[in-house]
Scaffold this active site. Sequence first.
Site, PDB file in Angstrom:
ATOM      1  CG  ASP A   7      89.078  69.343  34.913  1.00 25.29           C
ATOM      2  OD1 ASP A   7      90.239  69.501  35.363  1.00 25.29           O
ATOM      3  OD2 ASP A   7      88.121  68.989  35.618  1.00 25.29           O
ATOM      4  CG  HIS A  31      90.128  71.012  38.301  1.00 28.02           C
ATOM      5  ND1 HIS A  31      90.549  69.740  37.977  1.00 28.02           N
ATOM      6  CD2 HIS A  31      89.829  70.991  39.623  1.00 28.02           C
ATOM      7  CE1 HIS A  31      90.496  68.971  39.067  1.00 28.02           C
ATOM      8  NE2 HIS A  31      90.071  69.709  40.079  1.00 28.02           N
ATOM      9  CD  GLU A  85      90.290  67.509  43.241  1.00 23.55           C
ATOM     10  OE1 GLU A  85      90.347  66.424  43.821  1.00 23.55           O
ATOM     11  OE2 GLU A  85      90.132  67.621  42.020  1.00 23.55           O
TER      12      GLU A  85
HETATM   13  C1  ACM Z   1      85.747  66.786  42.559  1.00 27.23           C
HETATM   14  O1  ACM Z   1      85.520  65.580  42.514  1.00 27.23           O
HETATM   15  N1  ACM Z   1      86.997  67.228  42.540  1.00 27.23           N
HETATM   16  C2  ACM Z   1      84.668  67.749  42.647  1.00 27.23           C
END
Ligand code: ACM
Length: 543
Positions: A179, A250, A317
């Site tokens: 991440d 991420h 995201e």
């Molecule tokens: C997530 O909670 N962004 C998969």
Amino acid sequence: MPSTTDLVPAPRAVDAPARRVVPLTADTTLWAAPGTGTTERWLRAVLGPALGLPLRPGPEDARDAVRLRLDRALGPEEYRLRAVAGRGVEIVGGGAAGVFWGAQTLRQLLGPEAFRRAPVRPGARYGIPHQVIEDAPRFGWRGLLLDVARHFMPKDGVLRYLDLMAAHKLNVLHFHLTDDQGWRIEIKRHPRLTEVGSWRARTKIGHRASPLWEDKPHGGYYTQDDIREIVAYAAERHITVVPEIDVPGHSQAAIAAYPELGNTDVVDTTALTVWDTWGINPNVLAPTDTTLRFYEGVFEEVLELFPSRFVHVGGDECPKDQWRISPTAQARIRELGLGDEDGLQAWFTGHFGRWLAARGRRLIGWDEILEGGLAEGAAVSSWRGYAGGIAAARAGHDVVMCPEQQVYLDHRQDAGPDEPVPIGYVRTLEDVYRFEPVPPQLTPEEARHVLGAQANLWTEVMEDPARVDYQAFPRLAAFAEVAWSDLPAPAERDFADFERRMTAHYRRLDALGVAYRPPTGPLPWQKRPGVLGRPIDGTPPDR
Ligand code: ACM
């Protein structure tokens, strides 16, 4: 004597006609049919030290023995446990996994001491009440996501979580390894991913709006041998480890390690460091051939380490702001006729979907990967509610249901002021118990695409294993029952009975050393006064 009716998750059917007991003693022998070796090893390794039951090998027809068998007429994870006074305890599974789940039930029937690692009552007598239990899971995917990127969990903690999963008959560890805040898996051909990407200089304490910092480095990673050990330990427990390498969002830790992976025509990626706070990060991967080749190299090593059919590529995201102003990204959109930035992400995901399929694997990603069109065979983790999962199932894609409104275990479990670093929705033990993985909108045909359900443990506000335990338990026990047992519709579920069984289950968790949230609320040392969470103010919580 513990009662059959205390089991968590609840079994499908129990027939307990008599009060007689099959004694288990130091002389009890174990006979294991070919193909049941994982359970044979596990029973000796666990019940031996806990209860002084060495379970020495013995003949199939020994009196009061434990016998493990396979019966292919049962489903692969289905089992039948029969305790017959004078004969012994027989666990029959449709496959090796079924026998193993039957052994988990046997352990619960032996009482809380069976969950310790050394005897606390030397000389105590143990036995299994005369009965027949027939049991099988509702879903084949009973998952737990562990986020070891936001806060690293040392290897022993991961092995412990695999034991906790097995005790609850959960069978998929979704291992969130990368991440913005950390890269946690050694990749031999790209050593800077861990040299640079596995640690950050400091960490935001609490919600990202909190003014507090932990001003010391945080980090850690698993070597490839650590990963092999974790995967093998899981396999012994019939748990599949699904690795997640999150792309194209991420990814700031990877970009900090290898600045050429970022959108260098938009930002000075050489100035980026591993991220030290929380939220959605604008620094996403550049959609270039360099990036594709780099990640093919990463995935080649990942495939060597993880035999899982599914490989998770994230996809959630991914802000498109840098791609919108990047000449390189825009040229790629034009050159490939992708239409827009969503099409660009779909192209990126599609590349790895084909790449994985060519190697006999299947891509799974967060529900955002539906947005630009999804390749056949790809599966979806539905986290933004049920909608992504419904759309995916209707389009013929397999789905794992993990809606944040129901099963994000980082979310607070009570509305009271004492919850440590409260974020997200209030989701109590009862709320999780009433979670239904299959939405009623799906036809039976579409519902077959729901592979199962998963609870997600994101660790922004869980800095150590005790905090992880607090968020996970007791709710993970309720989740396990939802994923395993054939429960009625949510409103008809007998939560009072579940709570009654939980009184026995808390004793098991105590013996296991799980720092769960007590039903009466956090203990003094489980509180975090003064650390900002997110108030409940009527707006949709953003964690
Ligand atoms: C997530 O909670 N962004 C998969």
